[in-house]
Design an enzyme around this catalytic site. Structure first.
Site, mmCIF file in Angstrom:
data_model
loop_
_atom_site.group_PDB
_atom_site.id
_atom_site.type_symbol
_atom_site.label_atom_id
_atom_site.label_comp_id
_atom_site.label_asym_id
_atom_site.label_seq_id
_atom_site.Cartn_x
_atom_site.Cartn_y
_atom_site.Cartn_z
ATOM 1 C CG HIS A 149 -1.887 0.998 1.408
ATOM 2 N ND1 HIS A 149 -2.088 1.672 2.596
ATOM 3 C CD2 HIS A 149 -2.800 1.509 0.536
ATOM 4 C CE1 HIS A 149 -3.071 2.538 2.442
ATOM 5 N NE2 HIS A 149 -3.527 2.466 1.204
ATOM 6 C CD GLU A 174 -2.885 2.425 -3.208
ATOM 7 O OE1 GLU A 174 -3.822 3.225 -3.251
ATOM 8 O OE2 GLU A 174 -1.932 2.576 -2.390
ATOM 9 C CG ASP A 185 -2.664 7.109 -2.818
ATOM 10 O OD1 ASP A 185 -3.720 6.482 -2.989
ATOM 11 O OD2 ASP A 185 -1.879 6.882 -1.868
ATOM 12 C CG HIS A 198 -3.081 9.378 0.834
ATOM 13 N ND1 HIS A 198 -3.750 10.039 1.851
ATOM 14 C CD2 HIS A 198 -3.836 8.308 0.532
ATOM 15 C CE1 HIS A 198 -4.859 9.380 2.142
ATOM 16 N NE2 HIS A 198 -4.934 8.324 1.362
ATOM 17 C CD GLU A 251 -6.752 5.629 -4.252
ATOM 18 O OE1 GLU A 251 -6.047 4.924 -3.506
ATOM 19 O OE2 GLU A 251 -7.589 6.452 -3.835
HETATM 20 O O1 G3P Z 1 -6.597 1.995 -3.192
HETATM 21 C C1 G3P Z 1 -6.800 1.416 -1.944
HETATM 22 C C2 G3P Z 1 -6.520 2.416 -0.833
HETATM 23 O O2 G3P Z 1 -5.276 2.997 -1.069
HETATM 24 C C3 G3P Z 1 -7.582 3.476 -0.733
HETATM 25 O O3 G3P Z 1 -7.408 4.303 0.377
HETATM 26 O O4 G3P Z 1 -6.830 6.457 1.392
HETATM 27 O O5 G3P Z 1 -5.142 4.653 1.355
HETATM 28 O O6 G3P Z 1 -5.747 5.835 -0.736
HETATM 29 P P1 G3P Z 1 -6.231 5.353 0.593
HETATM 30 MG MG MG Z 2 -4.566 4.719 -2.162
#
Ligand code: G3P
Ligand code: MG
Length: 232
Positions: free
Chosen positions: A8, A35, A37, A50, A102
């Site tokens: 993450h 993953e 952002d 993020h 994302e």
């Molecule tokens: O994409 C899954 C997760 O990353 C969504 O929440 O706030 O960590 O971007 P966040």
């Molecule tokens: Mg995310």
């Protein structure tokens, strides 16, 4: 095909979030997927971040969408400048990492511009190994309206009642859901519709194993170190 464990925000807690250092740490550990952002600088360049502001994760202050690329690149994320999406795509390709990109909307931002800008960049620079996702349908639809479409996933906290329509509109291959709200009945319905289900954010090994056993294809985790390389 999703990896079973997705680091993450690049490397979870192995490194500063949304950084090239995180990608390297995840790859070293044996992660197959990450993953991260992505949002736009004031001058429209996709960067990894993020929060709406740079305050928590850099040595600067201010809203990302008010800072130019030059200003963002002068800030430090750990030991490095704010990463560009284009350099992260290159590093993922070099490291053989599957990527969940994302599209992160910000307060007061233009979701369609976010989606179309990133969609255009991905068409030019991405090897397509992964999926794009967003909490914003407008961003996803704008990304998917570009000449080259990408594998895409819907991202929700809890599954909405109209998910079949949203899947149809976007051509999604997966649905990403918040793990604490995950309902096994929803998971079964999604799988029956041919969709991969992934849950965020799971930092407990036993919970991850239980979700996998319930048919969840992948978990996003800040703790990829809890898993052996052959479990990821
Ligand atoms: O994409 C899954 C997760 O990353 C969504 O929440 O706030 O960590 O971007 P966040
Ligand atoms: Mg995310």
């Amino acid at each position: 095909m999703y990896p079973r464990v997705i680091a993450h925000r690049c490397g979870g807690t192995l490194a500063v979030e949304n950084s090239l250092a995180g990608l390297a740490a995840a790859a070293r550990l044996g992660c197959r997927g990450v993953e991260f952002d992505v949002m736009l600088s004031a001058d429209g360049v996709p960067v990894l971040m993020h929060d709406d502001t740079v305050d928590r994760t850099t040595d600067g202050t201010g809203a990302v969408r008010r800072l130019t690329l030059a200003q963002l690149r002068a800030l430090r994320v750990g030991d490095e400048p704010v990463p560009l999406l284009s350099e992260v795509l290159r590093r993922c390709a070099e490291l053989g990492l599957w990527a969940n990109i994302e599209l992160k909307t910000v307060a007061g931002g233009d979701d369609a511009e976010l989606g179309s800008t990133i969609g255009q960049m991905l068409a030019r620079e991405w090897n397509g190994h992964g999926v794009i996702s967003s909490f914003s349908m407008a961003a996803l639809l704008a990304a998917q309206s570009q000449a080259s479409r990408h594998a895409c996933a819907l991202l929700f906290e809890a599954l909405p009642g109209d998910w079949r329509e949203l899947v149809g509109a976007t051509g999604a291959i997966g649905v990403h859901l918040e793990a604490v709200r995950f309902d096994p009945g929803d998971g079964a319905a999604l799988r029956a519709a041919g969709l991969a289900v992934a849950c965020y954010t799971v930092n407990d090994r036993a919970r991850a194993m239980a979700l996998h056993a319930a048919g969840v294809a992948a978990v996003f985790t800040d703790r990829p170190d809890l898993f052996a390389a052959d479990e990821m």
